[in-house]
Design a protein around this motif. Structure first.
Motif, short mmCIF file in Angstrom:
data_model
loop_
_atom_site.label_atom_id
_atom_site.label_comp_id
_atom_site.label_asym_id
_atom_site.label_seq_id
_atom_site.Cartn_x
_atom_site.Cartn_y
_atom_site.Cartn_z
N TRP A 3 0.83 -1.21 0.00
CA TRP A 3 0.00 0.00 0.00
C TRP A 3 0.87 1.26 0.00
O TRP A 3 0.66 2.17 -0.80
CB TRP A 3 -0.89 -0.03 1.24
N SER A 4 1.82 1.30 0.90
CA SER A 4 2.62 2.52 1.06
C SER A 4 3.59 2.71 -0.10
O SER A 4 3.88 3.86 -0.48
CB SER A 4 3.36 2.48 2.40
N MET A 5 4.09 1.63 -0.67
CA MET A 5 4.95 1.76 -1.85
C MET A 5 4.13 2.27 -3.03
O MET A 5 4.60 3.11 -3.80
CB MET A 5 5.62 0.42 -2.17
N MET B 34 1.59 4.19 -2.79
CA MET B 34 1.34 5.59 -2.48
C MET B 34 2.55 6.45 -2.82
O MET B 34 2.41 7.58 -3.32
CB MET B 34 0.98 5.72 -1.00
N ALA B 35 3.76 5.94 -2.55
CA ALA B 35 4.97 6.70 -2.83
C ALA B 35 5.20 6.85 -4.34
O ALA B 35 5.61 7.91 -4.81
CB ALA B 35 6.18 6.01 -2.18
N VAL B 36 4.93 5.77 -5.10
CA VAL B 36 5.13 5.82 -6.55
C VAL B 36 3.99 6.56 -7.24
O VAL B 36 4.21 7.31 -8.19
CB VAL B 36 5.27 4.38 -7.11
N TYR B 37 2.78 6.35 -6.75
CA TYR B 37 1.58 6.98 -7.33
C TYR B 37 0.88 7.82 -6.25
O TYR B 37 -0.03 7.32 -5.57
CB TYR B 37 0.61 5.91 -7.85
N PRO B 38 1.27 9.05 -6.05
CA PRO B 38 0.62 9.88 -5.03
C PRO B 38 -0.90 9.96 -5.18
O PRO B 38 -1.61 10.20 -4.20
CB PRO B 38 1.28 11.26 -5.22
N PHE B 39 -1.40 9.75 -6.39
CA PHE B 39 -2.84 9.77 -6.62
C PHE B 39 -3.53 8.69 -5.78
O PHE B 39 -4.65 8.90 -5.27
CB PHE B 39 -3.14 9.55 -8.10
N LEU C 217 7.05 3.12 6.79
CA LEU C 217 5.79 3.70 6.34
C LEU C 217 5.84 5.23 6.40
O LEU C 217 5.32 5.92 5.51
CB LEU C 217 4.62 3.20 7.19
N ALA C 218 6.48 5.76 7.43
CA ALA C 218 6.62 7.21 7.55
C ALA C 218 7.44 7.77 6.39
O ALA C 218 7.12 8.82 5.83
CB ALA C 218 7.26 7.58 8.89
N GLU C 219 8.49 7.06 6.03
CA GLU C 219 9.32 7.49 4.90
C GLU C 219 8.52 7.47 3.61
O GLU C 219 8.58 8.41 2.80
CB GLU C 219 10.55 6.60 4.78
N ALA C 220 7.75 6.39 3.39
CA ALA C 220 6.91 6.30 2.20
C ALA C 220 5.89 7.44 2.16
O ALA C 220 5.65 8.04 1.10
CB ALA C 220 6.20 4.95 2.16
N PHE C 221 5.31 7.75 3.32
CA PHE C 221 4.35 8.85 3.41
C PHE C 221 4.99 10.16 2.97
O PHE C 221 4.39 10.94 2.23
CB PHE C 221 3.85 8.97 4.86
N LEU C 222 6.20 10.43 3.40
CA LEU C 222 6.89 11.68 3.05
C LEU C 222 7.19 11.75 1.56
O LEU C 222 7.16 12.84 0.97
CB LEU C 222 8.17 11.81 3.87
N HIS C 223 7.48 10.62 0.94
CA HIS C 223 7.69 10.63 -0.51
C HIS C 223 6.39 10.93 -1.25
O HIS C 223 6.40 11.55 -2.31
CB HIS C 223 8.26 9.28 -0.97
N ALA C 224 5.27 10.48 -0.68
CA ALA C 224 3.97 10.72 -1.32
C ALA C 224 3.47 12.13 -1.07
O ALA C 224 2.61 12.63 -1.79
CB ALA C 224 2.95 9.71 -0.82
N HIS C 225 4.00 12.79 -0.03
CA HIS C 225 3.57 14.14 0.35
C HIS C 225 4.80 15.03 0.49
O HIS C 225 5.20 15.38 1.59
CB HIS C 225 2.79 14.12 1.66
N PRO C 226 5.45 15.35 -0.64
CA PRO C 226 6.73 16.08 -0.58
C PRO C 226 6.54 17.55 -0.25
O PRO C 226 6.75 18.44 -1.07
CB PRO C 226 7.30 15.89 -1.99
N ASN C 227 6.14 17.81 0.98
CA ASN C 227 5.90 19.19 1.41
C ASN C 227 6.91 19.65 2.46
O ASN C 227 6.59 20.50 3.30
CB ASN C 227 4.47 19.31 1.98
N SER D 101 -4.85 8.77 4.71
CA SER D 101 -4.35 8.05 3.53
C SER D 101 -3.86 6.65 3.90
O SER D 101 -3.67 5.81 3.02
CB SER D 101 -3.24 8.84 2.83
N LEU D 102 -3.67 6.41 5.19
CA LEU D 102 -3.30 5.08 5.69
C LEU D 102 -4.49 4.47 6.44
O LEU D 102 -4.31 3.76 7.44
CB LEU D 102 -2.08 5.18 6.61
#
Length: 203
Positions: free
Chosen positions: A43-45, A47-52, A132-142, A155-156
């Protein structure tokens, strides 16, 4: 089916270059952790590859949290407000919602287009939470994100992440940093060398 294979190939075989460290660590976790934890990694991977994917999940999770159900029409409206009124957006939302049902994190009801929560998994393995936190940050690069925002993110929504301190999380991952903000707010961020390049929002 071809679309699914293409997505899986991009996630685990040909992810964007900035996600290679995340991918490698994810594959290690898949080899070590029990099978029931694997869905959180996939799931989280995704999300990181496809932020949509994460954007749709966030709206679904928010609706489930507010009212116990999620209507496809509500999700469609909110995603179009975020991404624009495009035919491709509606089609992609339908595809992601169907994937959520296939993954059993959403259940269809007797009323067409209305979903309730399905599979729910508690995550208490600290190395997995850090990943999972790292994957989240890649999906939300803010830049930086409050740790509590990550742990409680809609989102999780299929997962309940056990509480962990920012210091412990950063100690587990050499790719994360922490910034103390105020008296009780810990912001986490990707280390500079791991900041993601801009990614498209499509799924």
């Amino acid at each position: 089916m071809d679309k699914t294979i293409t997505i899986l190939m991009k996630i685990w075989v040909r992810p964007p270059r900035d996600l290679h460290p995340l991918q490698r660590e994810g594959l290690k976790l898949l080899s070590r952790l029990p099978r029931e934890d694997h869905i959180a990694i996939h799931w989280s991977m995704a999300m990181a590859v496809y932020p949509f994917w994460g954007a749709v999940a966030a709206h679904v999770g928010r609706l489930l949290r507010l009212q116990g159900t999620a209507a496809a029409s509500q999700v469609q409206r909110r995603v179009r407000e975020q991404y624009g009124e495009k035919d491709t957006i509606s089609r992609r939302v339908r595809y992601v919602l169907r994937s959520f049902v296939d993954w059993e994190v959403l259940k269809e009801t007797s009323e067409k287009g209305i979903y309730t929560a399905g599979l729910s998994l508690t995550i208490d393995q600290v190395e997995l939470i850090a990943w999972l936190a790292e994957a989240f940050l890649h999906a939300h690069p803010n830049g930086s994100v409050d740790l509590r925002t990550v742990l409680d993110s809609t989102s999780l929504f299929p997962f309940h992440l056990s509480k962990i301190s920012a210091a412990h999380l950063v100690a587990l991952s050499g790719r994360l940093d922490v910034l103390r903000h105020g008296l009780d707010q810990d912001l986490i961020m990707l280390r500079t060398e791991n900041l993601p390049a801009a990614k498209g929002g499509g799924s």
